[in-house]
Design an enzyme around this catalytic site. Structure first.
Site, PDB file in Angstrom:
ATOM      1  CB  CYS A 122       7.945  -2.557   3.032  1.00  0.00           C
ATOM      2  SG  CYS A 122       7.926  -0.920   2.278  1.00  0.00           S
ATOM      3  CG  HIS A 260       5.303  -4.745   1.267  1.00  0.00           C
ATOM      4  ND1 HIS A 260       4.392  -3.856   1.803  1.00  0.00           N
ATOM      5  CD2 HIS A 260       6.133  -4.006   0.468  1.00  0.00           C
ATOM      6  CE1 HIS A 260       4.659  -2.645   1.348  1.00  0.00           C
ATOM      7  NE2 HIS A 260       5.710  -2.707   0.537  1.00  0.00           N
ATOM      8  CG  ASN A 290       4.122   0.420  -0.718  1.00  0.00           C
ATOM      9  OD1 ASN A 290       4.101   0.235   0.502  1.00  0.00           O
ATOM     10  ND2 ASN A 290       5.203   0.207  -1.448  1.00  0.00           N
TER      11      ASN A 290
END
Ligand code: UT7
Length: 335
Positions: A122, A260, A290
């Site tokens: 990520c 993020h 996500n």
């Protein structure tokens, strides 16, 4: 002693175009209620996620990249055939090799071009911008394409309610070009790695252990959600503060915070600990879930399309996740 993470950097990198793409198919919380023992209420309260976009059976990360780059070319009237280098940040490449970046080169018929996939989970997109800045400032290349793209749905265990509610698919791209004047958009950067915690969040491949920790060798995403959550709200918050301290900037000096999009509660906790308000924070969590390396460019492109981001505004982008890895940058937006 030299501080290897010192923040003042050279940059001649200008972000000259942005594009993004998410697959058509939508997976809602109601759909997930039919797969695992969960509820829309639990998912919204604990994560802020309402839905995610999911690639079709025949759609892979390279296809999402093609669509994001096509979107970028059309909106900014950009030619990509003279690109010097392609970096694709992804944890879900179509194959280990050839790289997704090489498939982007082939798809767009770019003749003289380097290509590499970057794996920093990520933190991938922000890490890729850091490296692209280095390639441009070296003088070796003048036009670098940076893409963050994932098809996480293909490596998600849809029988595990603690992970399957989180992940979605998507892609976002930045075109970065060397400026004639010598001053660029990338102003500061910071990175940190905590490999001893790597077993808390992984997708296995060849080995059946990470360090001394035996792992599940099924190729799917496995995470210790509580541990990663604790790490994110403490260590990542500390990293964001480090980046601001080293840049002599406070949250009040920065227009937009783009962490993020891991979980809305993590974003709220990061804001609380670093001084950012939710009003100055951009995320893609609510409608896309996500999306790992794609989450930051998706959040930015959403705001660009809405006309929220203005020229000359300062933005702090902060990727964090598997590794466990962090990569942050402060940029000045000039699109
Ligand atoms: O992007 C890479 C980095 N990844 C992250 O940042 C993810 C970090 N972690 C998280 O986002 C959160 O830890 C989760 C969303 C994964 C879980 O949320 P949580 O508030 O930390 O829940 P928890 O793990 O503490 O579990 C609380 C309860 C448990 O039940 P008991 O033991 O209290 O009875 C879980 O079994 O919630 C239960 N639970 C669920 N209940 C309904 C876990 N998942 C679900 C679910 N639906 N989907």
């Amino acid at each position: 002693m030299t501080d290897r993470n010192q923040s003042e950097i050279r940059s001649n990198a200008i972000i000259t175009a942005i594009g993004s793409y998410v697959p058509e198919r939508i997976l809602t919380n109601a759909d997930l209620e039919k797969l695992v023992d969960t509820s829309d209420e639990w998912i919204v309260q604990r994560t802020g996620i309402q839905e995610r976009h999911i690639a079709s059976d025949h759609q892979f990360t390279s296809h999402l990249c093609f669509a994001a780059v096509q979107d970028m070319m059309e909106r900014y009237n950009k030619d990509v055939t003279d690109i010097d280098y392609i970096i694709v940040a992804t944890s879900t490449p179509d194959a280990v090799f050839p790289s997704v970046a090489s498939q982007v080169q082939s798809h767009f018929g770019i003749e003289n071009c380097g290509s590499v996939d970057l794996q920093a989970a990520c933190a991938g997109f922000t890490a890729a911008i850091q490296l692209a800045n280095g390639l441009l400032v070296s003088g070796a290349y003048r036009k670098v394409l940076v893409i963050g793209a994932e098809t996480l749905s293909k490596v998600t265990d849809y029988s595990d309610r603690t992970t399957c509610i989180l992940f979605g698919d998507g892609a976002g791209a930045f075109l970065m070009e060397a400026s004639g004047s010598g001053s660029g958009n990338v102003l500061h950067m910071y990175s940190k790695t905590d490999g001893a915690r790597g077993h808390q969040l992984y997708r296995s491949s060849l080995a059946s252990a990470i360090g001394d920790h035996v792992i599940q060798p099924n190729g799917l995403i496995v995470q210790n959600g509580r541990e990663v959550y604790r790490w994110a709200v403490s260590h990542v918050a500390e990293g964001v503060k480090q980046l601001m301290t080293r840049s002599s900037l406070s949250a009040a000096d920065i227009d937009w915070f783009i962490p993020h999009s891991a979980n809305m509660r993590i974003i709220e906790a990061l804001c609380e600990r670093t001084g950012f308000s939710l009003d100055q924070t951009l995320s893609s969590i609510k409608l896309f879930g996500n999306t790992s390396a794609a989450s930051i460019p998706l959040a930015i492109d959403g705001a660009v399309k809405a006309g929220t981001i203005k020229q000359d505004q300062l933005m702090l982008l902060y990727g964090f996740g598997g590794g466990l890895t962090q990569a942050g940058i402060i940029i000045r937006w000039s699109l």
